[in-house]
Design an enzyme around this catalytic site. Structure first.
Site, PDB file in Angstrom:
ATOM      1  N   GLY A 272      48.053  34.833  57.774  1.00  0.00           N
ATOM      2  CA  GLY A 272      47.644  33.939  56.788  1.00  0.00           C
ATOM      3  C   GLY A 272      48.158  32.828  56.241  1.00  0.00           C
TER       4      GLY A 272
ATOM      5  N   GLY B 218      47.810  29.619  57.056  1.00  0.00           N
ATOM      6  CA  GLY B 218      46.995  28.498  57.030  1.00  0.00           C
ATOM      7  C   GLY B 218      46.933  27.809  55.457  1.00  0.00           C
TER       8      GLY B 218
ATOM      9  N   LEU C 114      50.636  30.931  49.840  1.00  0.00           N
ATOM     10  CA  LEU C 114      51.902  30.986  49.853  1.00  0.00           C
ATOM     11  C   LEU C 114      52.329  31.281  51.306  1.00  0.00           C
ATOM     12  CD1 LEU C 114      52.192  34.004  47.180  1.00  0.00           C
ATOM     13  CD2 LEU C 114      52.631  31.540  47.003  1.00  0.00           C
TER      14      LEU C 114
ATOM     15  N   ASP D  86      41.878  37.715  63.453  1.00  0.00           N
ATOM     16  CA  ASP D  86      41.554  38.756  62.286  1.00  0.00           C
ATOM     17  C   ASP D  86      42.703  39.932  62.584  1.00  0.00           C
ATOM     18  OD1 ASP D  86      40.636  40.636  60.623  1.00  0.00           O
ATOM     19  OD2 ASP D  86      38.434  40.056  61.296  1.00  0.00           O
TER      20      ASP D  86
ATOM     21  N   SER E 151      30.865  48.605  46.686  1.00  0.00           N
ATOM     22  CA  SER E 151      30.552  49.531  47.975  1.00  0.00           C
ATOM     23  C   SER E 151      31.764  50.190  48.719  1.00  0.00           C
ATOM     24  CB  SER E 151      29.398  48.749  48.626  1.00  0.00           C
ATOM     25  OG  SER E 151      30.440  47.609  49.311  1.00  0.00           O
TER      26      SER E 151
ATOM     27  N   TYR F 213      52.033  45.394  41.276  1.00  0.00           N
ATOM     28  CA  TYR F 213      51.250  46.623  41.068  1.00  0.00           C
ATOM     29  C   TYR F 213      50.935  47.486  42.191  1.00  0.00           C
ATOM     30  CZ  TYR F 213      47.120  43.884  42.979  1.00  0.00           C
ATOM     31  OH  TYR F 213      46.235  43.293  43.795  1.00  0.00           O
TER      32      TYR F 213
HETATM   33  C1  HXC Z   1      31.969  43.510  44.764  1.00  0.00           C
HETATM   34  C2  HXC Z   1      32.349  42.430  46.618  1.00  0.00           C
HETATM   35  C3  HXC Z   1      32.939  41.116  46.235  1.00  0.00           C
HETATM   36  C4  HXC Z   1      33.163  41.159  44.686  1.00  0.00           C
HETATM   37  C5  HXC Z   1      32.587  40.829  48.438  1.00  0.00           C
HETATM   38  N1  HXC Z   1      32.384  42.046  48.004  1.00  0.00           N
HETATM   39  N2  HXC Z   1      32.873  40.259  47.136  1.00  0.00           N
HETATM   40  N3  HXC Z   1      31.955  43.348  45.861  1.00  0.00           N
HETATM   41  N4  HXC Z   1      32.521  42.274  43.925  1.00  0.00           N
HETATM   42  N5  HXC Z   1      33.342  39.934  44.141  1.00  0.00           N
HETATM   43  C6  HXC Z   1      31.580  43.218  49.094  1.00  0.00           C
HETATM   44  C7  HXC Z   1      30.359  42.549  49.842  1.00  0.00           C
HETATM   45  O1  HXC Z   1      29.191  42.683  49.126  1.00  0.00           O
HETATM   46  C8  HXC Z   1      30.669  43.399  50.883  1.00  0.00           C
HETATM   47  O2  HXC Z   1      30.040  44.757  50.533  1.00  0.00           O
HETATM   48  C9  HXC Z   1      32.032  43.403  51.336  1.00  0.00           C
HETATM   49  O3  HXC Z   1      32.695  43.294  50.115  1.00  0.00           O
HETATM   50  C10 HXC Z   1      32.487  42.528  52.333  1.00  0.00           C
HETATM   51  O4  HXC Z   1      32.312  41.289  51.794  1.00  0.00           O
HETATM   52  P1  HXC Z   1      31.931  39.949  52.662  1.00  0.00           P
HETATM   53  O5  HXC Z   1      31.790  38.967  51.810  1.00  0.00           O
HETATM   54  O6  HXC Z   1      31.201  40.329  53.757  1.00  0.00           O
HETATM   55  O7  HXC Z   1      33.636  39.935  53.475  1.00  0.00           O
HETATM   56  P2  HXC Z   1      34.145  38.624  53.812  1.00  0.00           P
HETATM   57  O8  HXC Z   1      33.120  37.362  54.208  1.00  0.00           O
HETATM   58  O9  HXC Z   1      34.919  39.241  55.111  1.00  0.00           O
HETATM   59  O10 HXC Z   1      35.163  37.909  52.650  1.00  0.00           O
HETATM   60  C11 HXC Z   1      36.232  39.109  52.498  1.00  0.00           C
HETATM   61  C12 HXC Z   1      36.851  38.980  50.941  1.00  0.00           C
HETATM   62  C13 HXC Z   1      36.919  37.390  50.470  1.00  0.00           C
HETATM   63  C14 HXC Z   1      37.890  39.676  50.869  1.00  0.00           C
HETATM   64  C15 HXC Z   1      35.602  39.512  50.122  1.00  0.00           C
HETATM   65  O11 HXC Z   1      37.393  37.350  49.497  1.00  0.00           O
HETATM   66  C16 HXC Z   1      38.109  36.879  51.466  1.00  0.00           C
HETATM   67  O12 HXC Z   1      37.850  36.407  52.609  1.00  0.00           O
HETATM   68  N6  HXC Z   1      39.349  36.856  50.864  1.00  0.00           N
HETATM   69  C17 HXC Z   1      40.388  36.311  51.640  1.00  0.00           C
HETATM   70  C18 HXC Z   1      41.391  35.705  50.850  1.00  0.00           C
HETATM   71  C19 HXC Z   1      41.912  36.427  49.413  1.00  0.00           C
HETATM   72  O13 HXC Z   1      41.051  37.223  49.157  1.00  0.00           O
HETATM   73  N7  HXC Z   1      42.811  35.825  48.996  1.00  0.00           N
HETATM   74  C20 HXC Z   1      43.307  36.273  47.570  1.00  0.00           C
HETATM   75  C21 HXC Z   1      44.646  37.089  47.783  1.00  0.00           C
HETATM   76  S1  HXC Z   1      45.422  37.196  46.349  1.00  0.00           S
HETATM   77  P3  HXC Z   1      28.601  45.055  51.304  1.00  0.00           P
HETATM   78  O14 HXC Z   1      28.492  46.656  50.675  1.00  0.00           O
HETATM   79  O15 HXC Z   1      27.731  44.417  50.274  1.00  0.00           O
HETATM   80  O16 HXC Z   1      28.589  44.983  52.507  1.00  0.00           O
HETATM   81  C22 HXC Z   1      46.240  38.582  46.323  1.00  0.00           C
HETATM   82  C23 HXC Z   1      47.177  38.626  44.844  1.00  0.00           C
HETATM   83  C24 HXC Z   1      47.357  39.738  44.152  1.00  0.00           C
HETATM   84  O17 HXC Z   1      46.181  39.747  46.848  1.00  0.00           O
HETATM   85  C25 HXC Z   1      48.178  39.522  42.776  1.00  0.00           C
HETATM   86  C26 HXC Z   1      48.161  38.209  41.992  1.00  0.00           C
HETATM   87  C27 HXC Z   1      49.082  38.273  40.793  1.00  0.00           C
HETATM   88  P1  NAP Z   2      45.428  33.026  50.034  1.00  0.00           P
HETATM   89  O1  NAP Z   2      45.681  31.686  50.141  1.00  0.00           O
HETATM   90  O2  NAP Z   2      43.866  33.538  49.986  1.00  0.00           O
HETATM   91  O3  NAP Z   2      46.064  33.503  51.406  1.00  0.00           O
HETATM   92  C1  NAP Z   2      45.577  34.823  51.955  1.00  0.00           C
HETATM   93  C2  NAP Z   2      45.375  34.355  53.505  1.00  0.00           C
HETATM   94  O4  NAP Z   2      44.899  35.596  54.406  1.00  0.00           O
HETATM   95  C3  NAP Z   2      44.299  33.264  53.843  1.00  0.00           C
HETATM   96  O5  NAP Z   2      44.857  32.321  54.702  1.00  0.00           O
HETATM   97  C4  NAP Z   2      43.392  34.033  54.679  1.00  0.00           C
HETATM   98  O6  NAP Z   2      42.607  33.277  55.536  1.00  0.00           O
HETATM   99  C5  NAP Z   2      44.117  35.226  55.428  1.00  0.00           C
HETATM  100  N1  NAP Z   2      43.310  36.362  55.905  1.00  0.00           N
HETATM  101  C6  NAP Z   2      42.530  36.880  55.126  1.00  0.00           C
HETATM  102  N2  NAP Z   2      41.716  37.844  55.595  1.00  0.00           N
HETATM  103  C7  NAP Z   2      42.311  37.823  57.033  1.00  0.00           C
HETATM  104  C8  NAP Z   2      42.162  38.554  58.227  1.00  0.00           C
HETATM  105  N3  NAP Z   2      41.301  39.549  58.225  1.00  0.00           N
HETATM  106  N4  NAP Z   2      43.058  38.278  59.249  1.00  0.00           N
HETATM  107  C9  NAP Z   2      43.821  37.155  59.357  1.00  0.00           C
HETATM  108  N5  NAP Z   2      44.128  36.457  58.143  1.00  0.00           N
HETATM  109  C10 NAP Z   2      43.387  36.643  56.962  1.00  0.00           C
HETATM  110  O7  NAP Z   2      46.282  33.641  48.872  1.00  0.00           O
HETATM  111  P2  NAP Z   2      47.756  33.924  48.441  1.00  0.00           P
HETATM  112  O8  NAP Z   2      47.576  33.776  46.933  1.00  0.00           O
HETATM  113  O9  NAP Z   2      48.491  32.749  49.254  1.00  0.00           O
HETATM  114  O10 NAP Z   2      48.207  35.090  49.091  1.00  0.00           O
HETATM  115  C11 NAP Z   2      49.215  35.331  50.024  1.00  0.00           C
HETATM  116  C12 NAP Z   2      49.568  36.631  49.909  1.00  0.00           C
HETATM  117  O11 NAP Z   2      50.415  36.980  48.613  1.00  0.00           O
HETATM  118  C13 NAP Z   2      48.953  37.766  49.955  1.00  0.00           C
HETATM  119  O12 NAP Z   2      49.406  38.953  50.645  1.00  0.00           O
HETATM  120  C14 NAP Z   2      48.640  38.107  48.410  1.00  0.00           C
HETATM  121  O13 NAP Z   2      48.197  39.405  48.248  1.00  0.00           O
HETATM  122  C15 NAP Z   2      50.100  37.983  48.064  1.00  0.00           C
HETATM  123  N6  NAP Z   2      50.326  37.837  46.595  1.00  0.00           N
HETATM  124  C16 NAP Z   2      49.834  36.672  45.768  1.00  0.00           C
HETATM  125  C17 NAP Z   2      50.040  36.634  44.484  1.00  0.00           C
HETATM  126  C18 NAP Z   2      49.678  35.172  44.038  1.00  0.00           C
HETATM  127  O14 NAP Z   2      49.978  35.082  42.574  1.00  0.00           O
HETATM  128  N7  NAP Z   2      49.058  33.960  44.663  1.00  0.00           N
HETATM  129  C19 NAP Z   2      50.635  37.391  44.018  1.00  0.00           C
HETATM  130  C20 NAP Z   2      51.074  38.556  44.468  1.00  0.00           C
HETATM  131  C21 NAP Z   2      50.942  38.614  45.903  1.00  0.00           C
HETATM  132  P3  NAP Z   2      41.368  33.336  56.431  1.00  0.00           P
HETATM  133  O15 NAP Z   2      40.403  33.337  55.260  1.00  0.00           O
HETATM  134  O16 NAP Z   2      41.331  32.168  57.155  1.00  0.00           O
HETATM  135  O17 NAP Z   2      41.510  34.491  57.383  1.00  0.00           O
END
Ligand code: HXC
Ligand code: NAP
Length: 291
Positions: A23, A25, A28, A74, A114, A156
């Site tokens: 991740g 790209g 963080l 992935d 789901s 958390y």
């Molecule tokens: C309910 C949801 C939903 C939502 C997706 N789904 N978004 N359900 N509420 N907001 C459901 C979809 O309906 C589907 O289920 C299933 O989840 C998969 O969704 P897709 O859209 O097909 O998946 P995909 O396109 O692969 O996207 C994955 C993703 C997306 C996780 C949903 O958000 C993503 O790509 N995230 C990557 C980056 C990321 O999340 N970064 C944040 C990390 S921050 P069904 O049943 O309909 O098929 C972090 C910080 C924590 O962790 C702490 C902060 C302080």
């Molecule tokens: P982010 O920019 O969304 O980073 C998440 C990265 O994961 C993206 O680059 C995404 O790229 C990659 N990723 C998602 N699904 C993947 C898969 N299946 N295979 C490979 N790569 C995948 O968010 P961020 O805030 O920088 O988060 C980075 C890390 O910090 C995460 O572990 C998050 O839980 C943690 N964290 C963040 C915060 C905060 O405040 N930002 C706080 C606590 C913890 P693609 O979509 O291209 O796959």
């Protein structure tokens, strides 16, 4: 005034290291990758979106003068990780460090999810982290390389949190992986640690966890004793330390970097911080009258 954007370690702290940042790209992961490069490491970044990792790899190489490799992968797919490892070794000769940073997350009442929505978060975070750790661990043990793993969890993962339940479950699993293997693989010279960040603004996290339509409802910084969010360089400093030989005696640790946020949430009387001096004078007078 303190400059939180200052780098911390000596400039050659990561020379000779090749670090895979999943991740890497965006967000963080990108900030950590940049600092590892500045400290002399080669960096491999991977994520699902090839165009994003290729652009970031090129940008960071140009910016730092370091060597990068961007690959689509992935982390839920073991064979794709094996491909990243093979290509990384082909380009750099070896891989010595792993940062499990890739994640998926969004806020939702759990009963609205789901089973596939639950799966996707757990698969990216937990399965992705054990896939990469297992694949690199096998390689390190076979090659007698003293590798280092650092996983990004959250505060958390320990406390649990409503509305991000799949993420909490998965990150708790990553903590268990970290602590378990820190003991089991120490005999091979492999170290595992984790960082539990509080809020560090990124597009990925903010768009899914604090969307615009609800941002105005909360005073985010009042949740944090130091009254600010984290600066990316602060996290990168800690990450670089944990990936460097300077932390050789740190193993199995989950290091919190959150300005005291989770403790404020947990403390029984933290809410009294809103009282003014005059209110405290009254409180003291009232309480002192009780004999
Ligand atoms: C309910 C949801 C939903 C939502 C997706 N789904 N978004 N359900 N509420 N907001 C459901 C979809 O309906 C589907 O289920 C299933 O989840 C998969 O969704 P897709 O859209 O097909 O998946 P995909 O396109 O692969 O996207 C994955 C993703 C997306 C996780 C949903 O958000 C993503 O790509 N995230 C990557 C980056 C990321 O999340 N970064 C944040 C990390 S921050 P069904 O049943 O309909 O098929 C972090 C910080 C924590 O962790 C702490 C902060 C302080
Ligand atoms: P982010 O920019 O969304 O980073 C998440 C990265 O994961 C993206 O680059 C995404 O790229 C990659 N990723 C998602 N699904 C993947 C898969 N299946 N295979 C490979 N790569 C995948 O968010 P961020 O805030 O920088 O988060 C980075 C890390 O910090 C995460 O572990 C998050 O839980 C943690 N964290 C963040 C915060 C905060 O405040 N930002 C706080 C606590 C913890 P693609 O979509 O291209 O796959």
């Amino acid at each position: 005034m303190t400059d939180y954007s200052k780098p911390m370690l000596r400039e050659d702290a990561l020379v000779g290291e090749t670090i895979l940042v999943t991740g890497g790209g965006t967000g963080l992961g990108k900030s950590m990758a940049r600092y590892f490069l500045q400290l002399g490491a080669n960096v491999i970044i991977c994520s699902r979106k090839e165009e994003v990792v290729l652009a970031t790899a090129a940008e960071l190489a140009a910016e730092t003068g370091g060597k990068t490799l961007g690959l689509a992968c992935d982390v839920r797919k073991y064979e794709e990780i094996e491909n990243v490892i093979a290509k990384g070794i082909e380009k750099f000769g070896n891989i010595t460090g792993l940062v499990n940073n890739a994640a998926g997350n969004f806020i939702s009442p759990t009963e609205r999810l789901s089973h596939k929505a639950f799966d996707i978060i757990v698969d990216i975070v937990l399965k992705g982290s054990y896939n990469t750790t297992l694949a690199l661990g096998k390689y390190w043990i076979a090659q007698k390389i003293k590798g280092t793993v650092m996983s990004i969890v959250t505060t958390y993962a320990t406390t649990g949190s409503a509305f991000v339940v799949p993420s909490a479950c998965a990150k708790a699993g990553v903590q268990a992986l970290t602590r378990s293997l820190a003991v089991e693989w120490a005999k091979y010279g492999i170290r595992l640690n984790a960082i539990a960040p509080g809020p560090f603004p990124t597009d990925g996290a903010w768009s899914r966890l604090f969307p615009d339509n609800i941002q105005g409802k909360f005073n985010f910084e009042s949740k944090i004793p130091v009254r600010r969010v984290g600066h990316h360089q602060e996290l990168a400093n800690l990450a670089a330390y944990l990936m460097s030989p300077y932390s050789a005696y740190v193993n199995g640790e989950i290091m919190v970097i959150d300005g005291g946020e989770w403790l404020q949430g947990a403390g029984e009387f933290s809410f009294l911080d809103v009282l003014t001096k005059e209110e405290w004078d009254e409180v003291e007078a009232v309480v002192r009258r009780r004999k």
